[in-house]
Design an enzyme around this catalytic site. Structure first.
Site, PDB file in Angstrom:
ATOM      1  N   ASP A 150       4.799   8.680   0.972  1.00  0.00           N
ATOM      2  CA  ASP A 150       3.267   7.934   0.668  1.00  0.00           C
ATOM      3  C   ASP A 150       2.667   7.688   0.568  1.00  0.00           C
ATOM      4  OD1 ASP A 150       3.490   7.386   3.285  1.00  0.00           O
ATOM      5  OD2 ASP A 150       2.350   9.282   4.536  1.00  0.00           O
ATOM      6  N   GLU A 176       8.533  -0.348   3.643  1.00  0.00           N
ATOM      7  CA  GLU A 176       8.442  -0.101   1.212  1.00  0.00           C
ATOM      8  C   GLU A 176       8.706  -1.920   1.309  1.00  0.00           C
ATOM      9  OE1 GLU A 176      12.782   0.024   2.731  1.00  0.00           O
ATOM     10  OE2 GLU A 176      10.948   0.411   3.837  1.00  0.00           O
TER      11      GLU A 176
END
Length: 216
Positions: A150, A176
């Site tokens: 994260d 991503e």
């Protein structure tokens, strides 16, 4: 950062409106020239005592009115597109924001792409997009944990936000993957942008990224 980003997007909308205004000014200039020629023709006819059939004059008038009607339609369409984009900014809600990075989410991306496609079809405003994918991100998650993953996603989002132009719109597409919409940019400009962002990500974050580009 969300407010700042939306202000940047508002400036982009203003630039798009300026592009449309420039096109309208060019069209008006051409149309004004046609009207001037028609006026001169009528004046010469009156001075020489010549007269043409009413049907011919009506046909000439119709030819002059046609671009006026087209211009009116283009103005209406352009105004509606700008109004829709402005409404999106005014009504920006959490459903269009990625909770982790603060960037636009997939829904916001789809709305922006739809608007850019409309601008391309109706006003000829070119645009491109660049899509970034963090390399080996799943391996990073497995090795260092999702919290570290994260943090990396936030870093990459910040790099894109920092180095993109004010008119560019940035989104986290999913996982991503990040997408940057580039209004007023052709494919060569998109390639240059993508390479500049790719090297910035490599330099300023702990990961590398791959990128693809496309022009409307």
């Amino acid at each position: 950062t969300l407010i700042r980003r939306e202000l940047k997007r508002a400036r982009g909308i203003i630039r798009e409106l300026e592009i449309v205004a420039q096109q309208v000014r060019r069209d008006l200039a051409r149309h004004q020239g046609s009207l001037g020629k028609f006026q001169t023709r009528l004046r010469d006819m009156c001075e020489s005592g010549q007269a043409e059939p009413i049907e011919m004059l009506a046909s000439e008038t119709d030819k002059l009115l046609e671009p006026t009607q087209q211009l009116t339609t283009r103005l209406t369409q352009a105004y509606e597109m700008i109004r829709q984009q402005a409404d999106q900014l005014m009504s920006f809600r959490e459903v269009r924001t990625d909770g982790l990075t603060g960037l636009g989410n997939r829904r916001a991306l789809e709305e922006t792409l739809s608007m850019q496609l409309m601008m391309q079809r109706q006003c000829g405003v070119v645009s491109s997009l660049a899509m970034f994918d963090i390399d080996l991100f799943q391996h990073l998650n497995n090795e260092q944990g999702s919290s570290r993953g994260d943090q990396v996603l936030k870093q990459v989002g910040q790099v894109l936000d920092q180095y993109a132009r004010e008119s560019d719109a940035i989104f986290r597409y999913g996982g991503e993957e990040f997408v940057v919409v580039l209004p007023g940019t052709g494919i060569s400009g998109a390639v240059s942008f993508a390479e500049r962002m790719r090297t910035a990500i490599e330099r300023l974050s702990p990961v590398t990224a791959s990128c693809g580009v496309a022009e409307v």
